[in-house]
Write a protein that holds these residues in place. Structure first.
Motif, short mmCIF file in Angstrom:
data_model
loop_
_atom_site.label_atom_id
_atom_site.label_comp_id
_atom_site.label_asym_id
_atom_site.label_seq_id
_atom_site.Cartn_x
_atom_site.Cartn_y
_atom_site.Cartn_z
N ILE A 155 -4.22 1.88 8.35
CA ILE A 155 -3.76 3.16 7.80
C ILE A 155 -2.28 3.31 8.15
O ILE A 155 -1.91 3.15 9.32
CB ILE A 155 -4.57 4.34 8.39
N LEU A 156 -1.46 3.58 7.16
CA LEU A 156 -0.02 3.71 7.36
C LEU A 156 0.40 5.16 7.17
O LEU A 156 0.05 5.79 6.16
CB LEU A 156 0.74 2.81 6.38
N ILE A 157 1.16 5.69 8.13
CA ILE A 157 1.54 7.10 8.13
C ILE A 157 3.04 7.22 8.36
O ILE A 157 3.61 6.48 9.17
CB ILE A 157 0.76 7.86 9.23
N ASN A 158 3.68 8.13 7.64
CA ASN A 158 5.12 8.30 7.83
C ASN A 158 5.42 9.24 8.99
O ASN A 158 4.51 9.75 9.66
CB ASN A 158 5.80 8.76 6.53
N ASP A 159 6.72 9.49 9.22
CA ASP A 159 7.11 10.29 10.38
C ASP A 159 6.81 11.77 10.22
O ASP A 159 7.05 12.56 11.14
CB ASP A 159 8.60 10.08 10.70
N LYS A 160 6.29 12.15 9.05
CA LYS A 160 5.89 13.55 8.83
C LYS A 160 4.37 13.70 8.89
O LYS A 160 3.81 14.68 8.39
CB LYS A 160 6.42 14.03 7.48
N ASN A 161 3.71 12.69 9.47
CA ASN A 161 2.25 12.69 9.61
C ASN A 161 1.53 12.70 8.28
O ASN A 161 0.43 13.25 8.15
CB ASN A 161 1.77 13.87 10.46
N LYS A 162 2.12 12.10 7.26
CA LYS A 162 1.49 12.01 5.95
C LYS A 162 0.97 10.59 5.73
O LYS A 162 1.70 9.61 5.92
CB LYS A 162 2.49 12.37 4.85
N ILE A 163 -0.29 10.47 5.34
CA ILE A 163 -0.89 9.16 5.10
C ILE A 163 -0.36 8.59 3.79
O ILE A 163 -0.48 9.21 2.74
CB ILE A 163 -2.43 9.27 5.06
N LEU A 164 0.24 7.41 3.86
CA LEU A 164 0.82 6.77 2.69
C LEU A 164 -0.08 5.70 2.11
O LEU A 164 -0.04 5.43 0.91
CB LEU A 164 2.17 6.12 3.06
N PHE A 165 -0.89 5.08 2.96
CA PHE A 165 -1.67 3.93 2.49
C PHE A 165 -2.85 3.70 3.42
O PHE A 165 -2.76 3.92 4.62
CB PHE A 165 -0.77 2.68 2.48
N PHE A 166 -3.98 3.28 2.87
CA PHE A 166 -5.04 2.69 3.68
C PHE A 166 -5.74 1.62 2.86
O PHE A 166 -5.82 1.70 1.65
CB PHE A 166 -6.04 3.73 4.22
N ASN A 167 -6.17 0.56 3.53
CA ASN A 167 -6.73 -0.59 2.81
C ASN A 167 -8.25 -0.46 2.65
O ASN A 167 -8.88 0.48 3.15
CB ASN A 167 -6.35 -1.91 3.49
N LYS A 168 -8.82 -1.41 1.95
CA LYS A 168 -10.26 -1.38 1.64
C LYS A 168 -11.10 -1.44 2.92
O LYS A 168 -12.15 -0.82 3.01
CB LYS A 168 -10.63 -2.52 0.71
N ARG A 169 -10.61 -2.20 3.90
CA ARG A 169 -11.36 -2.34 5.15
C ARG A 169 -11.48 -0.98 5.84
O ARG A 169 -12.55 -0.63 6.36
CB ARG A 169 -10.62 -3.33 6.05
N ALA A 170 -10.42 -0.20 5.84
CA ALA A 170 -10.47 1.13 6.44
C ALA A 170 -11.45 2.01 5.67
O ALA A 170 -12.19 2.80 6.26
CB ALA A 170 -9.08 1.76 6.44
N CYS A 171 -11.46 1.86 4.34
CA CYS A 171 -12.40 2.64 3.52
C CYS A 171 -13.84 2.27 3.85
O CYS A 171 -14.72 3.14 3.92
CB CYS A 171 -12.13 2.38 2.04
N ASP A 172 -14.09 0.98 4.06
CA ASP A 172 -15.44 0.53 4.42
C ASP A 172 -15.87 1.12 5.76
O ASP A 172 -17.00 1.59 5.92
CB ASP A 172 -15.49 -1.00 4.49
N PHE A 173 -14.96 1.08 6.73
CA PHE A 173 -15.27 1.61 8.06
C PHE A 173 -15.58 3.11 7.99
O PHE A 173 -16.48 3.60 8.68
CB PHE A 173 -14.10 1.39 9.02
N LEU A 174 -14.80 3.83 7.17
CA LEU A 174 -14.94 5.28 7.09
C LEU A 174 -15.92 5.72 6.00
O LEU A 174 -16.17 6.91 5.83
CB LEU A 174 -13.57 5.92 6.83
N ASN A 175 -16.43 4.74 5.25
CA ASN A 175 -17.40 5.00 4.18
C ASN A 175 -16.86 5.98 3.14
O ASN A 175 -17.50 6.98 2.78
CB ASN A 175 -18.70 5.54 4.77
N ILE A 176 -15.64 5.68 2.64
CA ILE A 176 -15.04 6.50 1.58
C ILE A 176 -14.54 5.58 0.47
O ILE A 176 -14.26 4.40 0.70
CB ILE A 176 -13.87 7.36 2.11
N PRO A 177 -14.42 6.09 -0.76
CA PRO A 177 -13.91 5.28 -1.87
C PRO A 177 -12.46 4.87 -1.63
O PRO A 177 -11.74 5.47 -0.83
CB PRO A 177 -14.01 6.20 -3.08
N LEU A 178 -12.00 3.85 -2.36
CA LEU A 178 -10.66 3.32 -2.17
C LEU A 178 -9.59 4.22 -2.78
O LEU A 178 -8.44 4.20 -2.36
CB LEU A 178 -10.56 1.91 -2.80
N GLU A 179 -9.95 5.03 -3.81
CA GLU A 179 -8.95 5.88 -4.43
C GLU A 179 -8.41 6.88 -3.41
O GLU A 179 -9.16 7.51 -2.69
CB GLU A 179 -9.54 6.66 -5.61
#
Length: 316
Positions: free
Chosen positions: A228-252
């Motif tokens: 999971i990639l986050i900028n200096d304003k605490n905004k999530i910019l990106f997360f990969n499929k593996r993170a989605c699998d771990f968190l059980n959420i869709p990739l969109e």
């Protein structure tokens, strides 16, 4: 979710085309709504994160209906590259009438055409309020408004409905705070290739971002860990499929899924985060926080390693 409101005089080809363009660029990150000035009632209040007016005089007339005027953008429009080749058949030495819905937009189109490789054409901006003899003109250019062309002119080049220009798209992305979103930057780059615009360094800036983001996206996407990639304003910019699998959420990616990630990882504040073992839905993950610098910008890279089996065997 943030909302874009498109304000046109009435429902028609323009309103549909603008909505489709914005959907293509901003996808499911925003809600896009069409409203029509001819349907606005006296006490109606228009509220949106971005409110698009076609002309300055329309904003002046309807500004009392706008809740937050700082969210208003007066759009600029251009034409698609693919239609420019239609101008090749026009003669160099003949006067050519440029016709649009209003004189203001006619001047805009004329100015745009003069800054393309067809600047040699003898263009005349049509003003229907002026009663001039135009019988000597045989050719006309119009962006989808043939009915406005004076009778007697039969050689008409129709450029189709004008589209949003690059400056407007970037202004929208900035207001929505989506200008760092990797997917949207890529969409803007694809859009740049479709439209006519005057080069001023913006294209090169976005192409540079595109190449850097492609490189970064490849590294993150193919990682075996959840990333999971986050900028200096605490905004999530990106997360990969593996993170989605771990968190059980869709990739969109959209704001709803951002909230799921934040609640699962408890990442309201990143300043003093320490590596730790966390449990998500019965599985255990080693979570690592790394401050990284990419292209002169500071980011937080969160890695999730699945250690469920190690926990079961009490190795950790």
């Amino acid at each position: 979710m943030k909302k874009i409101i498109i304000l046109t005089d009435f429902k028609g080809e323009l309103s549909l085309d603008l909505k489709n363009t914005l959907k293509k660029i901003f996808e499911n990150y925003v809600i896009i709504e069409n409203l029509y000035l001819n349907s606005i009632k006296e006490n109606d209040i228009i509220d949106g994160d971005v409110i698009l007016f076609m002309l300055e005089n329309r904003f002046e007339k309807y500004s009392h209906h706008i809740k937050n005027k700082e969210n208003v953008i007066i759009i600029s429009r251009t034409i698609k590259k693919e239609v420019l080749k239609k101008l090749e058949v026009l003669p160099k030495d003949e006067p050519i009438l440029v016709v649009n819905d209003f004189y203001e937009t006619t001047l805009q189109l004329t100015s745009l055409l003069y800054r393309t490789k067809y600047k040699y054409l003898k263009l005349i901006s049509y003003n229907e309020k002026e009663k001039k003899d135009l019988s000597y003109i045989k050719y006309a250019i119009t962006p989808g408004i043939k009915e406005k062309v004076p009778k007697g002119i039969t050689n008409i080049i129709d450029l189709g409905v004008r589209v949003l220009d690059l400056f407007t798209i970037i202004s929208i992305a900035n207001k929505l705070k989506l200008n760092e979103n990797i997917k949207i930057i890529n969409n803007i780059l694809l859009y740049i290739d479709e439209i006519v615009f005057i080069k001023n360094g913006i294209e090169e800036h976005y192409r540079d971002l595109y190449l850097k983001n492609k490189e970064l996206e490849g590294l993150l996407t193919n990682n075996s860990d959840g990333i999971i990639l986050i900028n200096d304003k605490n905004k999530i910019l990106f997360f990969n499929k593996r993170a989605c699998d771990f968190l059980n959420i869709p990739l969109e990616i959209n704001q709803y899924f951002f909230k799921i990630i934040e609640s699962n990882l408890h990442i309201e504040n990143f300043e003093n985060k320490k590596n730790d073992i966390i449990e998500i839905k019965g599985n255990f993950y080693y979570i690592l926080f790394n401050q990284i610098k990419l292209y002169n910008n500071q980011y937080l890279l969160i890695s999730l390693k699945d250690i469920t089996e190690l926990k079961k065997w009490k190795i950790l």
